[in-house]
Design an enzyme around this catalytic site. Structure first.
Site: not given
Length: 737
Positions: A349, A456, A492, A591, A614-615, A625, A662
């Site tokens: 992050h 976010r 989100r 995800e 990503n997830d 990650r 995204c």
């Protein structure tokens, strides 16, 4: 040391004082140059004409051996040692006993301090300690730049040697600036203790406080499970309780040092020893020792942990072992040009926030913290993953030219700002930006994006000292919608937990936080949190459309429960006469791999879907990650992952439901080429990626590209490297990637 005299005069006086106090006939200071040569800078007892003329390479002679091994050498008869090298210009052949210690700073050898006598004798332990303490003083003198004027033309000190580090590219900007250490190195100025008993009591108190702080981290940190993070803290606790470490600190204090100087001396010795270990496990533990020693120094000196206080330089480059996203946001982002991390992965992050802020970022740059000094010139090349510390003039000039070239390329992207993202064969692709803070919103019109594909909401919570009240959330969301104007914004819902910890939200330690109590799971278990956020969003969107998606959904039933909460809040606002959104569209982030086997039911329930690559990648590959050992091990363009992405977009098309992506792969041209070839027509990315992706889209003829990619996916195990194939395709067809 406080006298206002020249550097050479100061060194000459120091060697005279040492020789007199140690009853030595010779005292000499050798300084390590950037070319690996140790040069005699001052001496008492050897021939004065040999100063700045006598030299030894690292590893040659006794002095070179000390520099190479970074440990003292105490010999009653130096000339009988196999490493002895005779320098006729010094006249040292008449001396037998020899004591030399390395001049160390942060484990780096800066030079060697030597005393010699004609008689055959072994120097006492307290004499070795005294010489090591004096070497610490000399190290700070060297680091302060006092002896730079004494170097010969064309030569330079090893302390100022240019260093080139190869890491991993996390964001492809280029930064020229000056180092700001995230945890600044503590400089110990008071070395000699007046009262050993008092210093021992200070050490005991600081050690007790250190152990409590580590125990507290283990007990309360919500991001610590039984995985890698907990192992690190367990190692900290083990080292903090280590009797050998404590005993060495106590012995240094009893030899006459302050508690701070004892920590510095023991850590210098430990670091120098471990740097020369070949065992990778022991070398990895070096960072743990460094962190622990730095924490102990801060406890002793009453210094806070975390970012350095005070004003940042205009061209700051933050250098850190690792840091959280909220810690990066503590800095004035307008002054940050670059970020260098020893750890963290490209989808951690802190890396995502750095990309959102447009900060050139390089990760996995080993030993960056130890090699950098605050204020050092530094170049961060986010394109190649390289870091240049104290770069030579030719490297700096080359990068200035590279920055100018990038500026011209950015100007070309700006010219495309108002042009549509349409392929050469007429396929339109909607390019959105990811955002999370008010500072991101000016990038929406600047980039030419058609909207915000991912907002976010948790970033507002992460930078707040207390849980934001409904009125604060409502005002913030209204500002976001006002700033976006007629462009859509997809919010989100709160995605915290895992490595995104809210300090004011109590939670329990978990074995595997990334797959633990986070995101929608937390929201459904604590519905008051989710209801408060939903109510704030509904009221902020009064008279407008509200697009809201839920993260980390594992079963369709979780979305249905979240949807019921939204409907309950709509009814509440209506009952109390409050205006709400005129249209509400609810979606889900794909995800968790389990949703791949519920896509028919999912598309029957939602208004839209957004893939969080990503997830999804992390969970599909069982690859954390944030784990630096696994970063880059699996390619997002591998057939298995591309087939999963293809399945989602095909199911969405069949259900006539919008599908976007995204994750970070949307912002990289090669990956984005693959996504549009698979059928994705909506991508969301960092604002600075919109220009490069739009240029790629407008240069691509999609039909032949899609045929080629699908044929590669059909080839199965015999398929060639897809990334390499796409690069070749782009080069052959003039597509900028």
């Amino acid at each position: 040391m406080a006298e206002s005299i020249g550097a050479q005069e100061r060194l000459d006086k120091i060697v005279r004082i040492i020789a007199a106090n140690m009853v030595a006939e010779v005292c000499s200071v050798y300084v390590l140059r950037s070319d690996g040569v140790l040069e005699l800078y001052a001496t008492e007892g050897l021939k004065a004409t040999s100063v700045h003329r006598a030299t030894l390479t690292v590893g040659r002679g006794l002095v070179g051996l000390i520099a190479a091994e970074a440990r003292p050498l105490n010999l009653p008869d130096a000339q009988s040692h196999p490493a002895f090298a005779y320098l006729p210009e010094t006249g040292e052949e008449i001396y037998h006993s020899f004591l030399g210690v390395p001049i160390l700073r942060a484990g780096r050898t800066l030079g060697v301090l030597v005393v010699q006598n004609r008689s055959f004798r072994s120097y006492a332990e307290e004499e070795v300690e005294a010489l090591q303490t004096t070497a610490m003083v000399l190290a700070e003198m060297f680091a302060a730049g006092e002896i730079e004027d004494l170097t010969a033309p064309g030569a330079d000190l090893d302390l100022n040697r240019p260093v080139h580090l190869k890491g991993a590219s996390f964001w492809d900007g280029i930064a020229l600036g000056h180092v700001v250490l995230h945890e600044p190195r503590i400089v110990v100025t008071q070395l000699i203790g007046e009262d050993s008993e008092h210093e021992l009591k200070r050490l005991d108190a600081a050690m007790a406080s250190l152990r409590l702080s580590v125990d507290d981290l283990l007990a309360r940190s919500a991001s610590v499970g039984t995985g890698e993070h907990r192992e690190i803290l367990e190692a900290y606790r083990m080292f903090a309780q280590d009797r050998g470490w404590t005993r060495r600190l106590q012995e240094a204090i009893e030899a006459g040092l302050t508690a701070e100087a004892a920590v510095e001396k023991v850590q210098n010795d430990t670091r120098a020893r471990m740097l020369r270990q070949t065992d990778p496990f022991l070398r990895d533990r070096l960072h743990d020792f460094d962190d622990l020693a730095n924490r102990l120094l801060r406890e002793l000196m009453g210094r806070p942990h975390g970012p350095v206080a005070g004003e940042l330089p205009e061209d700051a480059v933050i250098v850190a072992r690792n840091m959280g996203a909220a810690e990066l946001l503590d800095y004035d982002h307008r002054r940050i040009r670059g970020l260098v991390l020893e750890e963290a992965g490209p989808t951690s992050h802190v890396a995502i926030v750095a990309r959102a802020l447009g900060i050139a970022t390089v990760g996995q740059a080993q030993d960056a913290v130890a090699l950098a000094e605050a204020g050092d010139p530094i170049i961060v090349d986010g394109e190649t993953g390289e870091v240049h510390l104290r770069p030579p003039t030719d490297i700096e000039t080359a990068y200035i030219d590279k920055v100018r070239f990038r500026a011209r390329r950015q100007e070309q992207y700006r010219l495309l700002r108002d042009e549509p993202a349409v392929t050469r064969d007429g396929v339109s692709v909607a390019l959105h930006v990811n955002a999370g803070l008010m500072m991101d919103l000016p990038h929406l019109p600047e980039s030419g994006a058609v909207g915000i594909g991912l907002f976010r909401t948790e970033l507002q919570f992460m930078i707040s000292s207390a849980f934001p009240r409904q009125s604060e959330q409502q005002a913030f969301y209204a500002q976001v919608l006002d700033a976006a104007g007629d462009k859509p914004v997809t919010f989100r819902s709160l995605d915290v937990g895992g490595d995104k910890v809210l300090p004011y939200l109590r939670s329990q330690a978990e074995e595997n936080p990334a797959m633990g109590w986070r995101a929608i799971r937390l929201g459904l278990d604590r519905p008051a949190l989710l209801r408060t956020q939903v109510r704030a969003l509904l009221r902020a969107a009064a008279g407008r459309e509200l697009r809201l998606m839920f993260p980390m959904v594992t079963e369709v039933s979780e979305f249905q429960r979240a949807k019921a909460i939204v409907q309950r809040e709509i009814a509440h606002l209506t009952r109390h006469g409050h205006d709400g959104a005129t249209r509400i569209r609810l979606g889900v982030m794909v995800e968790v791999p389990s949703l791949l086997f519920q896509l028919d039911e999912l598309f029957g329930a939602v208004d839209f879907v957004s893939v969080g690559s990503n997830d999804l990648m992390q969970f599909m590959m069982a690859s954390d990650r944030g784990n630096t050992r696994l970063a880059g091990r699996f390619d997002t363009l591998c057939p298995a992952f591309l087939r999963a992405l293809k399945l989602v977009v095909e199911k969405g098309s069949a259900a006539n439901a919008p599908v976007s992506l995204c994750g970070e792969m949307a912002g990289r041209p090669i990956e984005a080429m693959a996504l549009i070839a698979l059928g994705y027509r909506s991508l969301s990315m960092a604002s600075s990626s919109v220009g490069p992706i739009k240029a790629m889209v407008r240069a691509t003829e999609l039909g032949p590209l899609r045929e080629r990619l699908l044929s590669l996916l059909d080839e199965g195990l015999s398929a060639p490297d897809i990334r390499g194939e796409l690069r070749g395709w782009a080069a052959a067809n003039g597509i900028p990637v």
